[in-house]
Enzyme design. Structure first.
Site, PDB file in Angstrom:
ATOM      1  N   LYS A 107     -23.092 -47.191  60.554  1.00  0.00           N
ATOM      2  CA  LYS A 107     -24.004 -46.044  60.453  1.00  0.00           C
ATOM      3  C   LYS A 107     -24.621 -45.739  61.815  1.00  0.00           C
ATOM      4  CE  LYS A 107     -28.492 -46.634  59.116  1.00  0.00           C
ATOM      5  NZ  LYS A 107     -29.421 -45.995  60.062  1.00  0.00           N
ATOM      6  N   ASN A 108     -25.183 -46.765  62.436  1.00  0.00           N
ATOM      7  CA  ASN A 108     -25.917 -46.522  63.678  1.00  0.00           C
ATOM      8  C   ASN A 108     -25.006 -46.097  64.818  1.00  0.00           C
ATOM      9  OD1 ASN A 108     -28.290 -47.082  62.426  1.00  0.00           O
ATOM     10  ND2 ASN A 108     -28.626 -49.080  63.381  1.00  0.00           N
ATOM     11  N   CYS A 151     -37.524 -45.116  58.514  1.00  0.00           N
ATOM     12  CA  CYS A 151     -38.109 -46.262  57.814  1.00  0.00           C
ATOM     13  C   CYS A 151     -39.562 -46.478  58.208  1.00  0.00           C
ATOM     14  CB  CYS A 151     -37.319 -47.521  58.140  1.00  0.00           C
ATOM     15  SG  CYS A 151     -35.778 -47.604  57.257  1.00  0.00           S
ATOM     16  N   ARG A 157     -43.615 -46.114  65.498  1.00  0.00           N
ATOM     17  CA  ARG A 157     -42.336 -45.910  66.193  1.00  0.00           C
ATOM     18  C   ARG A 157     -42.467 -44.703  67.110  1.00  0.00           C
ATOM     19  NH1 ARG A 157     -37.418 -46.558  62.029  1.00  0.00           N
ATOM     20  NH2 ARG A 157     -36.274 -47.143  63.904  1.00  0.00           N
ATOM     21  N   ASP A 206     -32.597 -55.725  62.513  1.00  0.00           N
ATOM     22  CA  ASP A 206     -32.095 -55.180  61.246  1.00  0.00           C
ATOM     23  C   ASP A 206     -31.551 -56.256  60.302  1.00  0.00           C
ATOM     24  OD1 ASP A 206     -32.813 -52.684  62.065  1.00  0.00           O
ATOM     25  OD2 ASP A 206     -30.790 -51.958  62.478  1.00  0.00           O
ATOM     26  N   ARG A 218     -29.192 -45.214  52.229  1.00  0.00           N
ATOM     27  CA  ARG A 218     -29.155 -44.631  53.578  1.00  0.00           C
ATOM     28  C   ARG A 218     -28.188 -45.392  54.475  1.00  0.00           C
ATOM     29  NH1 ARG A 218     -34.438 -44.830  56.469  1.00  0.00           N
ATOM     30  NH2 ARG A 218     -33.002 -44.073  58.047  1.00  0.00           N
TER      31      ARG A 218
END
Ligand code: UD1
Length: 420
Positions: free
Chosen positions: A22-23, A116, A121, A307, A399
């Site tokens: 995903k990232n 999230c 952030r 993560d 997600r």
């Protein structure tokens, strides 16, 4: 809102295939608008975050077509420059639109990002980096408005209070590839998604050197072309299923798991007593009692990924003895702790430490996912817990983990998705 109902306590055994990262995929999708040509990205996972990024591209005027795991992007009509709040709020990576739009159109209007809930952030490093390239940045009604038709190469340091920033490195890179002259990014992120983005951009005709190191040198080019690229397997997803094998004291072959991308995780799992074997593009993981406690400190790549902090905490909650986990990237990323404790775990948070005292057995309970990785940790805990665990707000998990319940069912888990 969907929920997962898990009847835990089963030893998992079999094979799980890892989907595309995903990232890594998210910045590639948006970077494709830096050219007018068609780009094709292979091995794209079916995930809510990928859908969100595709929707952003469509709003910008690009044509996006996903068939199976192949994503075709036609950006030639991409002439809009606003990424609206409704889309951006769902996912922090939407902020990548800023660098890509500046690189393409010389202007961008992007809502402040969501994503999230794992503590503060900020995006100050993104904005400082883009300003150094000559962009004018203004904040208007919750939107970042950036303009800069004549971006120029600059010497930019992206060191933040908790290390470099992945997102800022991606944004600055995307704007710098089309800026005039040379950009040096110091303290650039070395994470895998940055390496992939740099390779993707070079595939489009950019000139980026120092890939994978903290100093990136980018010589701007006038024009980029389309590219065909295959996304790497998702190392964070792979880690979750490695932990699924360990927490159920089972045995799973992680297909398409790249051990070289997971060295820090493998090292810690072995330290806990889990058997991990590199099978040339796949990873075999098996575990049996007794396992040992261990201390873990998250750090930027190639350190232990933040993560995977919550998933491995679920495992350590089942390992006799005391383990200490130190979170150094997102100091408040402990939302999952109270839910794990509701399942019988014994975890105490002190500042950015979590002290985990292993218990002989977790017990099933209704729990709520409040963010992506913490949500995955609750599912993993549910797999090991006695009786029934119901994880609500599964949309957080969707997600970033493709068909999690199907993949786990395939290795013998009793997990079902229920829709309200
Ligand atoms: C990316 C990953 C996310 C991962 C994180 C850290 C994507 C889509 N997301 O997020 O899964 O958890 O890297 O590996 O790839 N910071 C600042 N100022 C900034 C930007 C960041 O102080 O302008 C701080 C953050 O608060 C955090 C640290 O820097 O403490 C790292 O954040 P960053 O690397 O930017 O993470 P993301 O790109 O958001």
């Amino acid at each position: 809102m969907d929920k997962f109902v898990i009847k835990g306590g089963k030893r998992l055994e079999g094979e799980i295939s890892v989907s595309g990262s995903k990232n890594a995929a998210l910045p590639l999708i948006v970077a494709s608008i830096l050219s007018d040509d068609i780009s094709v990205i292979h091995n794209v996972a079916k995930l809510a975050d990928i859908d969100s990024m595709n929707q952003i591209l469509e709003v910008l005027g690009a044509k996006v077509q996903l068939s199976g795991t192949d994503l075709k992007i036609e950006p030639s009509n991409c002439d809009k420059f606003e990424a609206p709040y409704d889309l951006v709020r769902k996912m922090r990576a939407s902020v990548y639109a800023l660098g890509a739009l500046l690189g393409r159109l010389g202007r961008a209007r992007v809502s402040f990002p969501g994503g999230c809930v794992i503590g503060t952030r900020p995006i100050d490093l993104h904005l400082i980096g883009l300003e150094k390239l000559g962009a004018k940045i203004e904040i208007e009604h919750g939107y970042i408005v950036a303009t800069g038709n004549d971006l120029r190469g600059a010497d930019i340091d992206l060191m933040g209070p908790h290390g470099s920033s992945v997102g800022a490195t991606a944004n600055v890179m995307m704007a710098a590839v089309r800026a005039e002259g040379k950009t040096i990014i110091r303290n650039a992120s070395c994470e895998l998604q940055i390496v992939e983005l740099a390779r993707f951009l070079n595939g489009m005709g950019a000139n980026i050197e120092g890939i994978g190191t903290p100093v990136l040198i980018i010589n701007g080019v006038k024009k980029l072309h389309g590219v065909e690229y295959t996304v790497i397997p998702d190392q964070i997803e792979a880690a979750a299923y490695m932990i699924a094998a360990a927490i159920t004291r089972g045995s799973i072959l992680i297909k398409n798991g790249i051990a070289a991308h997971l060295e820090a995780v493998i090292d810690k799992l072995r330290g806990i007593g889990v058997e991990v074997e590199d099978k040339n593009g796949h990873i075999m993981v098996s575990a049996k009692d007794p396992l040992k406690p261990i201390d873990i400190r998250t750090a930027p790549y190639p350190g232990f990924p933040t993560d995977v902090q919550s998933p491995i905490m679920a495992l350590l909650a089942t390992v006799d003895g005391i383990s200490v986990i130190t979170e150094t990237i997102y100091l408040e990323r402990f939302m999952h702790v109270s839910e794990l404790n509701r399942m019988g775990a014994n975890i105490k948070v002190e500042g950015n430490f979590a002290v985990v005292k292993g218990v002989p057995r977790l017990s099933g309970a209704p729990v709520m996912a409040s963010e992506l990785r913490g949500g995955a940790a609750l599912v993993l805990a549910g797999l090991a817990a006695e009786n029934q665990t119901v994880v609500s707000r599964v949309y957080h998990i969707d997600r970033g983990y493709e068909h999690m319940e199907q993949k786990l069912t395939g290795v013998g888990a009793n997990i079902e998705r229920l829709s309200d």
